[in-house]
Scaffold this active site. Structure first.
Site, PDB file in Angstrom:
ATOM      1  N   ARG A   1     -21.603 -10.156  -6.412  1.00  9.77           N
ATOM      2  CA  ARG A   1     -22.338 -11.368  -6.763  1.00  9.77           C
ATOM      3  C   ARG A   1     -23.276 -11.042  -7.925  1.00  9.77           C
ATOM      4  O   ARG A   1     -23.958 -10.015  -7.932  1.00  9.77           O
ATOM      5  CB  ARG A   1     -23.142 -11.898  -5.573  1.00  9.77           C
ATOM      6  CG  ARG A   1     -22.304 -12.557  -4.480  1.00  9.77           C
ATOM      7  CD  ARG A   1     -21.685 -13.868  -4.960  1.00  9.77           C
ATOM      8  NE  ARG A   1     -21.002 -14.603  -3.896  1.00  9.77           N
ATOM      9  CZ  ARG A   1     -19.724 -14.495  -3.614  1.00  9.77           C
ATOM     10  NH1 ARG A   1     -18.963 -13.636  -4.310  1.00  9.77           N
ATOM     11  NH2 ARG A   1     -19.176 -15.226  -2.648  1.00  9.77           N
TER      12      ARG A   1
ATOM     13  N   GLU B   1     -23.913 -17.940 -13.052  1.00  7.24           N
ATOM     14  CA  GLU B   1     -22.600 -18.458 -13.434  1.00  7.24           C
ATOM     15  C   GLU B   1     -22.460 -19.950 -13.075  1.00  7.24           C
ATOM     16  O   GLU B   1     -23.020 -20.396 -12.076  1.00  7.24           O
ATOM     17  CB  GLU B   1     -21.482 -17.640 -12.776  1.00  7.24           C
ATOM     18  CG  GLU B   1     -21.482 -17.602 -11.268  1.00  7.24           C
ATOM     19  CD  GLU B   1     -20.420 -16.657 -10.721  1.00  7.24           C
ATOM     20  OE1 GLU B   1     -19.593 -17.132  -9.918  1.00  7.24           O
ATOM     21  OE2 GLU B   1     -20.417 -15.456 -11.075  1.00  7.24           O
TER      22      GLU B   1
ATOM     23  N   HIS C   1     -15.133 -14.699 -12.797  1.00 13.08           N
ATOM     24  CA  HIS C   1     -15.119 -14.726 -11.336  1.00 13.08           C
ATOM     25  C   HIS C   1     -13.718 -15.048 -10.808  1.00 13.08           C
ATOM     26  O   HIS C   1     -13.507 -16.052 -10.115  1.00 13.08           O
ATOM     27  CB  HIS C   1     -16.133 -15.735 -10.785  1.00 13.08           C
ATOM     28  CG  HIS C   1     -16.552 -15.432  -9.371  1.00 13.08           C
ATOM     29  ND1 HIS C   1     -17.764 -15.822  -8.843  1.00 13.08           N
ATOM     30  CD2 HIS C   1     -15.912 -14.777  -8.364  1.00 13.08           C
ATOM     31  CE1 HIS C   1     -17.858 -15.434  -7.580  1.00 13.08           C
ATOM     32  NE2 HIS C   1     -16.741 -14.799  -7.272  1.00 13.08           N
TER      33      HIS C   1
END
Length: 344
Positions: free
Chosen positions: A254, A283, A301
Site C-alpha cells: 500500500r 493513488e 496498482h
C-alpha cells in the site's frame, strides 16, 4: 437474481462480479441475493435506514465498490441493519474496512489472502528486476528512437541482500521467487515465522532481523505489509536515511506505508538508487517527482490484475459468503478481528 423472500437469509453484493458468474448465480440456492452496482454513500445509508436490506445477513463487496458506499467506517457500519453478521471483502488488503466497529457490532470480516500471493509476488519480482536495471531509461530511449540512449549499467541480484518487510503470504512467495536470482534473504515481521526451514527446503532460508537492521543492511527492500495505523508512514525521511547508499525499494503493498515526498527526495539525492512501485500514497495521483525520475519503474496498482487471480479472488469471496450463510462462519476471517474479538 431471484425474487426476494423475506423468510430466507439475504446476501447483498456491492459491485460487479466479472468472472465466476455461474458460481455467483448459485448463491441464490442458499439465500436471496441482491446486487448494487451504482449509487452514492448517501443513497446506500438512506436505503439501510429505510429497511431495504433488513433480511441481509452477509454483505459481499469489491474493491471498486468504495465508489458506491465509501469506506466501511464507524459511521457506515452504524447504519447497517442488525441482521448483518458478515462482511466479505474482495482483496488481501482490507484498509477500506474499519474492523473495530464491525467487531463491536459482531460483524465478521473476511478477505482473500492466499488468492493474491502468486500474482503480487510476480509483480514484486518484475519491479525488482526492473529497478535493478533502471529499466525505464532504456525503455523510454528505444521508444524515442534513441536505441539505448543514456542507459546506465544496472545491478545483478546475485549476492545482494534482499530485505522482505512483512513475511506473510505475499512476502514469503516473493522470497521464494527471489532465491532463483541469487539474493541473500532476510526479513522483518511482527514475530519470526515458523516453518520457513521446511518451506524453503533448507536452502537460502530467510533470516529474521529487527526492523532497523533490515533497513540498515539490505541492498533491496521489498514492502509487503498491510496498511493500518501502525504502518502508515512507517518509512519516512528518518528511515530512508538509515538505509544503505544506493538502496533499491520495491512496494506492492500500500502506498501510504512510504512517505512519497521523502522517497522522491531520497531518489533525487541518490540515497535511493531506484524504486519499483505498484502502489502510491494518494493513488491514482502520483508524485510528479516519481513520474519524471529516470530511476522510477512504475505500475498503476496492477499486482493482482490477471484473469486467473481475479477469478480466484472472486470465487473465494463467493465461497466465504456461502460458508457464512450455511455454516455461520467465514473460511478466511481476518486475523486482526480475532484479536479484537477477544477484547470485546
Amino acid at each position: 437474481m431471484t425474487a426476494q423472500d423475506s423468510s430466507r437469509p439475504g446476501i447483498l453484493m456491492l459491485g460487479i462480479v466479472h468472472h465466476p458468474k455461474p458460481e455467483f448465480e448459485k448463491l441464490s440456492e442458499v439465500a436471496d441475493v441482491r446486487q448494487v452496482t451504482s449509487g452514492t454513500r448517501e443513497e446506500f445509508i438512506r436505503d439501510c435506514d429505510a429497511g431495504k436490506y433488513n433480511n441481509v445477513v452477509a454483505i459481499s463487496r469489491t474493491y471498486d465498490s468504495v465508489a458506491i458506499t465509501g469506506r466501511f467506517d464507524a459511521e457506515l457500519v452504524s447504519h447497517l441493519p442488525s441482521s448483518v453478521k458478515f462482511l466479505s471483502h474482495n482483496g488481501a488488503g482490507y484498509d477500506q474496512i474499519d474492523v473495530k466497529p464491525c467487531t463491536e457490532r459482531n460483524i465478521a470480516v473476511s478477505n482473500t489472502p492466499s488468492a493474491v500471493d502468486a500474482a503480487t509476488a510476480n509483480t514484486a519480482v518484475f519491479l525488482m528486476l526492473g529497478a535493478l536495471r533502471r529499466a525505464w531509461i532504456p525503455q523510454l530511449a528505444v521508444r524515442e528512437g534513441k536505441w539505448r540512449g543514456e542507459s546506465p549499467l544496472g545491478r545483478d541480484p546475485d549476492g545482494l541482500t534482499l530485505g522482505i518487510l512483512g513475511m506473510g503470504g505475499i512476502g514469503t512467495a516473493t522470497a521464494k521467487r527471489a532465491t532463483a536470482f541469487g539474493f541473500r534473504l532476510q526479513y522483518h515481521n511482527r514475530k519470526p515465522v515458523d516453518g520457513l526451514e521446511t518451506q524453503f527446503g533448507g536452502q537460502n532460508v530467510p533470516t529474521y532481523v529487527g526492523f532497523e537492521e533490515l533497513l540498515r543492511t539490505s541492498d533491496v527492500i521489498s514492502v509487503h505489509l498491510p496498511l493500518g495505523p501502525a504502518t502508515k508512514g512507517l518509512i519516512g525521511a528518518k528511515e530512508l536515511g538509515t538505509m544503505k547508499d544506493g538502496v533499491i525499494i520495491v512496494n506492492t503493498a500500500r502506498g501510504p506505508i512510504i512517505d512519497e515526498a521523502a522517497l522522491v527526495s531520497s531518489l533525487e539525492s541518490g540515497k535511493v538508487w531506484s524504486v519499483g512501485l505498484d502502489v502510491f500514497e494518494k493513488e491514482p495521483e502520483i508524485h510528479p517527482g516519481l513520474l519524471k525520475h529516470p530511476g522510477a519503474v512504475l505500475l498503476p496498482h496492477i499486482g493482482t490484475a490477471t484473469v486467473d487471480t481475479q477469478r480466484r479472488m472472486e470465487i473465494l469471496v463467493i465461497d466465504n459468503v456461502r460458508s457464512a450463510v450455511t455454516k455461520g462462519k467465514f473460511l478466511t476471517q481476518v486475523s486482526e478481528q480475532k484479536l479484537l474479538t477477544a477484547k470485546v
